[in-house]
Motif scaffolding. Structure first.
Motif, short mmCIF file in Angstrom:
data_model
loop_
_atom_site.label_atom_id
_atom_site.label_comp_id
_atom_site.label_asym_id
_atom_site.label_seq_id
_atom_site.Cartn_x
_atom_site.Cartn_y
_atom_site.Cartn_z
N ILE B 239 0.84 -1.21 0.00
CA ILE B 239 0.00 0.00 0.00
C ILE B 239 0.87 1.25 0.00
CG2 ILE B 239 -1.71 1.30 1.34
CD1 ILE B 239 -2.81 -1.21 -0.03
N ILE B 240 1.90 1.23 0.86
CA ILE B 240 2.80 2.39 0.92
C ILE B 240 3.44 2.65 -0.45
CG2 ILE B 240 5.02 3.18 1.88
CD1 ILE B 240 2.85 3.42 3.89
N SER B 241 3.76 1.55 -1.11
CA SER B 241 4.45 1.70 -2.40
C SER B 241 3.57 2.34 -3.46
CB SER B 241 4.90 0.33 -2.91
OG SER B 241 5.82 -0.22 -2.01
N THR B 242 2.27 2.39 -3.24
CA THR B 242 1.41 3.04 -4.24
C THR B 242 1.40 4.56 -4.08
OG1 THR B 242 -0.56 2.93 -2.84
CG2 THR B 242 -0.12 1.02 -4.25
N HIS B 243 2.00 5.05 -3.00
CA HIS B 243 1.96 6.49 -2.75
C HIS B 243 3.21 7.16 -3.32
CE1 HIS B 243 -1.56 6.78 -0.02
NE2 HIS B 243 -1.34 5.48 0.03
N PRO B 244 3.02 8.09 -4.22
CA PRO B 244 4.19 8.68 -4.89
C PRO B 244 5.15 9.37 -3.94
CG PRO B 244 2.18 9.90 -5.41
CD PRO B 244 1.75 8.65 -4.72
N ALA B 245 4.65 9.87 -2.84
CA ALA B 245 5.54 10.58 -1.91
C ALA B 245 6.34 9.63 -1.02
CB ALA B 245 4.72 11.52 -1.03
N ARG B 246 5.92 8.37 -0.96
CA ARG B 246 6.56 7.47 0.00
C ARG B 246 7.16 6.24 -0.66
NH1 ARG B 246 2.52 7.07 5.01
NH2 ARG B 246 4.37 6.13 5.91
N THR B 247 7.11 6.17 -1.93
CA THR B 247 7.64 4.99 -2.60
C THR B 247 9.03 5.25 -3.14
OG1 THR B 247 7.16 3.35 -4.30
CG2 THR B 247 6.74 5.64 -4.86
N GLU B 248 9.73 4.16 -3.43
CA GLU B 248 11.04 4.29 -4.06
C GLU B 248 10.97 3.91 -5.54
OE1 GLU B 248 13.62 1.88 -1.78
OE2 GLU B 248 13.63 3.25 -0.07
N ILE B 249 9.77 3.62 -5.99
CA ILE B 249 9.62 3.18 -7.38
C ILE B 249 9.38 4.41 -8.26
CG2 ILE B 249 8.24 1.75 -8.94
CD1 ILE B 249 7.55 0.05 -6.44
N ASP B 250 10.27 4.58 -9.21
CA ASP B 250 10.25 5.80 -10.03
C ASP B 250 8.93 5.98 -10.78
OD1 ASP B 250 12.73 6.43 -9.21
OD2 ASP B 250 13.76 5.49 -10.90
N ARG B 251 8.44 4.89 -11.36
CA ARG B 251 7.22 5.03 -12.17
C ARG B 251 6.02 5.39 -11.30
NH1 ARG B 251 6.53 2.34 -17.22
NH2 ARG B 251 4.86 1.04 -16.39
N VAL B 252 6.03 4.97 -10.07
CA VAL B 252 4.94 5.36 -9.18
C VAL B 252 5.02 6.86 -8.91
CG1 VAL B 252 3.99 5.09 -6.85
CG2 VAL B 252 4.79 3.09 -8.11
N ARG B 253 6.24 7.33 -8.68
CA ARG B 253 6.41 8.76 -8.43
C ARG B 253 6.00 9.59 -9.64
NH1 ARG B 253 11.28 7.81 -4.92
NH2 ARG B 253 12.56 7.71 -6.78
N LYS B 254 6.23 9.03 -10.81
CA LYS B 254 5.98 9.80 -12.02
C LYS B 254 4.50 9.76 -12.43
CE LYS B 254 7.48 10.16 -16.84
NZ LYS B 254 8.28 9.56 -17.91
N TYR B 255 3.88 8.60 -12.29
CA TYR B 255 2.57 8.44 -12.91
C TYR B 255 1.40 8.44 -11.92
CZ TYR B 255 5.02 7.21 -17.21
OH TYR B 255 5.81 7.25 -18.31
N VAL B 256 1.67 8.24 -10.64
CA VAL B 256 0.56 8.10 -9.70
C VAL B 256 0.29 9.44 -9.02
CG1 VAL B 256 -0.23 6.94 -7.60
CG2 VAL B 256 1.02 5.67 -9.34
#
Lengths: 518, 332
Positions: B239-256
């Motif tokens: 769930i945390i990983s879906t949040h752009p401000a709290r994830t380390e996954i670049d595509r989540v930060r970019k697209y979510v």
């Protein structure tokens, strides 16, 4: 599988077996890395006892890894989770273990299901035995590199051997000074300046021992020698000469013959004999008195010590005028001066012994300093025949040099010290020097020793008049210039000296040879 | 220590689900994942949003479900002129023996299974009425609040094409759906099978395999399924990983734009529990969470405009999150 605890036990054993092999590999890697680091460091800087340092690190590395192994051993929950993941047990074991103390409606079926699945699975497969390929390769690479460095020659070994030789030379030098100090301390009649001499020698020993290298240690010797020389009385040679002249003049008289012999034996005996002569003036015949007065007058004239000359002149005049009391009084003054001379000679002897000790130390340090400077090539052999004889005060030094005859050139130095008593001892025989080279070792050296080859016609047993307070005898330079020239030309043959400089040296000595002898 | 026995045997839930799936499979060709998601949502007590083009069997699925479960079924076709009273019911004047009085006439929501067909065609006002009923499981008409029948299971459908004149569900409303399932187009073999089954004279008659009571019991049992702490932590990390401000996954930060809500975590865990039961297990596994992640999270992850431009979907984002979230790390 009967219980979750049994599962944990089996998993733990598998984990221990696997991790032991992995950590053993880590320990080997750590130990190899340590040895490699030490070996690399020993090639960049001189490190004493490299083997011991490297060896000490190995058990420490193993112990550290063992501690890490124990500290990181997995807890049962971790074992269960790992087994779930690796055996595909769908988190059954970890969930059942986590809820082992609970009695919820699902816990019973969950536990049964987990144990059933665990019984079917091969639990040891959760922790397969084996090492990671990259770790094995890394360990092997580090170990091979370390072994390679062990087998290859280390350029720092030469520096270390030089350092050890430096320490040995300093130790020998300090021992030499210490031996002189002990010898003086054991003397039956210590001079009044004995505590000061002891202090100077003690300080010098400490400086030599603590000096970082022989060259620095050498710098402690000259000031010590100067301090010792300041303890001597510069009037002593004049007084000794006056005493000898007195003895010589008294030898021709009937009354003073025995006194003459006593003075020649030692100033203290002479003083006693002069006092006895003063007490026997009444019993002398007028002819003997006149003869004695004449001898005393002659001695007074020849005396270089003004005080003794005055006393002798006073005694002579009193005898001639018949005032025997005044003559006895003057002779007693002379006896007192002889006693004083005896004390001064004792002091000088002690200072000379101390200086001899310092010179022995200097030879040790100078030889090593030369070797450190790279002036002692190896290969050809050279021998020297140093000798020195001590007379008078009984101490002496000898130096000798030799030139190698093997291909290449080499120079050697030999030093000898010796002490004698009474009529003097023979100087110590210098050790045979050794040296040679490939002909390229005449690098810049700060100390250049002019070789002291025996001068033709001068035997090893020739007495060297080095009595205390006496000047070092001079040798006419015409007798030594040829040997000096030969030594200089031999040294100039070293390849590092440019040809133009060699010509300059040759020209210098040629010009010396053209000058008339002084 | 005496273990508390479950109110019904957990294996009964597994059997119920399996027989339900088998029964549905007699009518529904293919769509196994859709059927599985539907059963999970039903047992979890959540509502479901089905998205797919018309003619893929969404209505058939809900109808078949009603037949298989011996539950009351209602279908509401959402249109722009549909009013809230049309679905929740209204007070009508009733005359009896010369006496007139208001009498509440229940709307179609008063059924166990409700198919809200093309929910995005109704006005937000009507959508809100439905969604409030879905959340509260009650309807309020006038001053009276009436409970809806239990179990209450809404399957809403929406068409991803022909969006003109529709009212897309707002994020807050979407969050109230337990699952959002995508109804895929059938494969060629499935198409042929559909043609064979539906172009004859007789259609398969489904037999009921459970009733409301069994469904309610199954819902209760599903909530008893334990989940280990590290598995729960993994769900939290997803769930945390879906949040752009709290994830380390670049595509989540970019697209979510917004990540999943806490309700997303609840859904993930509860759906995981049901799936574990359906798989014959008594604990939640990582695989359960992975299996339900798309249905549970795809409508809770709100994408940026760049995602639409780059044709990046929330399913792709979820795939990447699942791929990059380390289970071994969660296992410690």
């Amino acid at each position: 599988m009967s219980s979750l605890e049994a599962v944990v036990r089996e998993l733990r054993w598998s984990s221990v077996r696997t991790s032991a092999i992995r950590y053993l590999l880590h320990a080997l890697l750590a130990a190899s890395a340590w040895v490699l680091a030490v070996l690399l460091a020993s090639r960049l800087m001189p490190i004493e006892q490299v083997v011991r340092i490297a060896a000490y690190g190995i058990p420490i590395a193993f112990a550290a890894v063992a501690v890490a192994w124990i500290a990181t051993r997995p807890r049962p929950a971790q074992l269960m989770r790992a087994a779930d993941l690796r055996l595909g047990l769908k988190e059954r074991l970890s969930t059942a273990w986590e809820r082992r103390g609970l009695a919820g409606p699902m816990d019973g079926p969950l536990r049964r299901d987990a144990l059933e699945k665990a019984a079917r699975a091969k639990l040891s497969a959760a922790f397969p035995v084996g090492a990671r390929r990259h770790e094995v390769l890394l360990t092997a690479a580090v170990a091979v590199t370390a072994i390679g460095l062990i087998l290859l020659p280390n350029p720092m070994d030469q520096v270390l051997s030089q350092r050890r030789a430096d320490r040995a030379a300093q130790s020998r030098a300090a021992t030499a000074v210490g031996a002189a100090q002990k010898k003086l301390a054991a003397a039956s009649s210590p001079a009044p300046v004995d505590p000061q001499v002891q202090k100077i020698l003690q300080d010098t020993t400490a400086k030599i021992s603590t000096a970082p290298d022989p060259r620095t240690a050498l710098q402690a010797i000259t000031p010590a020698e100067q301090q010792l020389l300041q303890l001597t009385d510069p009037q002593t040679p004049a007084r000794a000469s006056s005493a000898q002249n007195l003895a010589n003049n008294l030898a021709g008289t009937n009354a003073g013959k025995s006194a003459s012999q006593a003075i020649s034996a030692s100033p203290s005996q002479g003083a006693q004999a002069i006092r006895q002569l003063a007490s026997q003036l009444q019993s002398l015949s007028p002819q003997d008195r006149a003869e004695l007065a004449k001898a005393l007058a002659a001695a007074a004239q020849q005396a270089k010590d003004p005080q003794m000359a005055a006393s002798l002149q006073q005694a002579s005049s009193a005898l001639q005028s018949g005032d025997l009391g005044a003559a006895a009084l003057a002779l007693n003054d002379v006896a007192g001066q002889l006693d004083s001379l005896q004390q001064q000679e004792n002091t000088n002897q002690e200072v000379a012994s101390a200086i001899n000790g310092l010179e022995a130390a200097r030879q040790q340090l100078a030889g090593q300093a030369d070797r450190d400077s790279g002036t002692s090539p190896s290969g050809a052999s050279a021998s020297g025949s140093p000798s020195a004889a001590a007379t008078g005060t009984g101490s002496g030094n000898g130096n000798g040099n030799g030139n190698g005859t093997q291909p290449g050139n080499g120079n050697g130095n030999g030093n000898g010290t010796g002490n004698g008593n009474g009529s003097g001892g023979t100087g110590g025989q210098g050790t045979q020097g050794s040296g040679a080279g490939q002909g390229n070792a005449a690098a810049s050296t700060e100390r250049v020793y002019v070789p002291g080859q025996p001068v033709p016609g001068q035997s090893e047993t020739d007495p060297a008049p080095l009595g205390p307070g006496q000047d070092v005898p001079l040798t006419p330079y015409t007798q030594v210039v040829q040997a000096y020239q030969q030594a200089a030309l031999d040294a100039s043959d070293q390849s590092l000296i440019p040809g133009s400089e060699r010509d300059l040296i040759r020209a210098y000595f040629s010009s010396l040879g053209e000058q008339p002898a002084p | 220590m005496i273990a508390e026995e479950p109110r019904i045997d957990p294996t009964r839930v597994t059997e119920l689900a399996q027989s339900l799936e088998a029964e549905l499979a007699r009518l529904i060709v293919g769509q196994k994942e859709l059927v599985r998601d539907t059963v999970i949502a039903l047992i979890a007590g959540g509502h479901m949003l089905l998205e797919g083009v018309p003619g893929l069997g969404k209505t058939v699925l809900v109808r078949a479900l009603g037949q298989s479960l011996r539950l009351s079924f209602a279908r509401i076709q959402f249109t722009p002129d549909l009013m809230p009273a049309d679905i929740v019911g209204t007070n009508v004047i009733h005359e009896e023996k010369g006496r007139r009085e208001f009498h509440y006439q229940a709307g179609p929501l008063f059924a166990n299974l409700v198919l809200a067909d093309e929910i995005n065609r109704a006005t937000p006002k009507t959508q809100s009425a439905l969604l409030e009923a879905m959340q509260e499981r009650t309807v309020t008409v006038g001053t009276q609040t009436r409970p809806l029948p239990v179990p209450f299971f809404v399957l809403a459908t929406q068409n991803p094409i022909e969006l003109e004149g529709t009212y897309p569900l707002p994020e807050a409303q979407l969050d109230r759906f337990f699952f959002k399932a995508l109804v895929p187009f059938p494969s060629e073999a499935e198409l042929l099978e559909i043609a064979r089954r539906t172009t004859g004279n007789s259609l398969p008659k489904l037999a009921p395999v459970a009733d409301a009571e069994a469904i309610l019991a199954a819902q209760e049992v599903a909530r008893e399924v334990p989940i280990a702490e590290h598995v729960l932590a993994y769900a939290g990390r997803l769930i945390i990983s879906t949040h752009p401000a709290r994830t380390e996954i670049d595509r989540v930060r970019k697209y979510v734009r917004y990540g999943a809500s806490p309700r997303g975590l609840q859904t993930l865990v509860l759906a995981g529990k049901v799936r574990a039961l359906l798989e014959g297990r008594y604990n939640v596994a990582f695989d359960d969470l992975d299996a339900v992640a798309h249905a549970a999270l795809r409508h809770r992850i709100f994408m940026q405009f760049e995602a639409e431009a780059d044709e990046v979907t929330s399913d792709q984002i979820i795939d990447e999150i699942l791929e990059k979230t380390d289970k071994a790390k969660a296992a410690g």
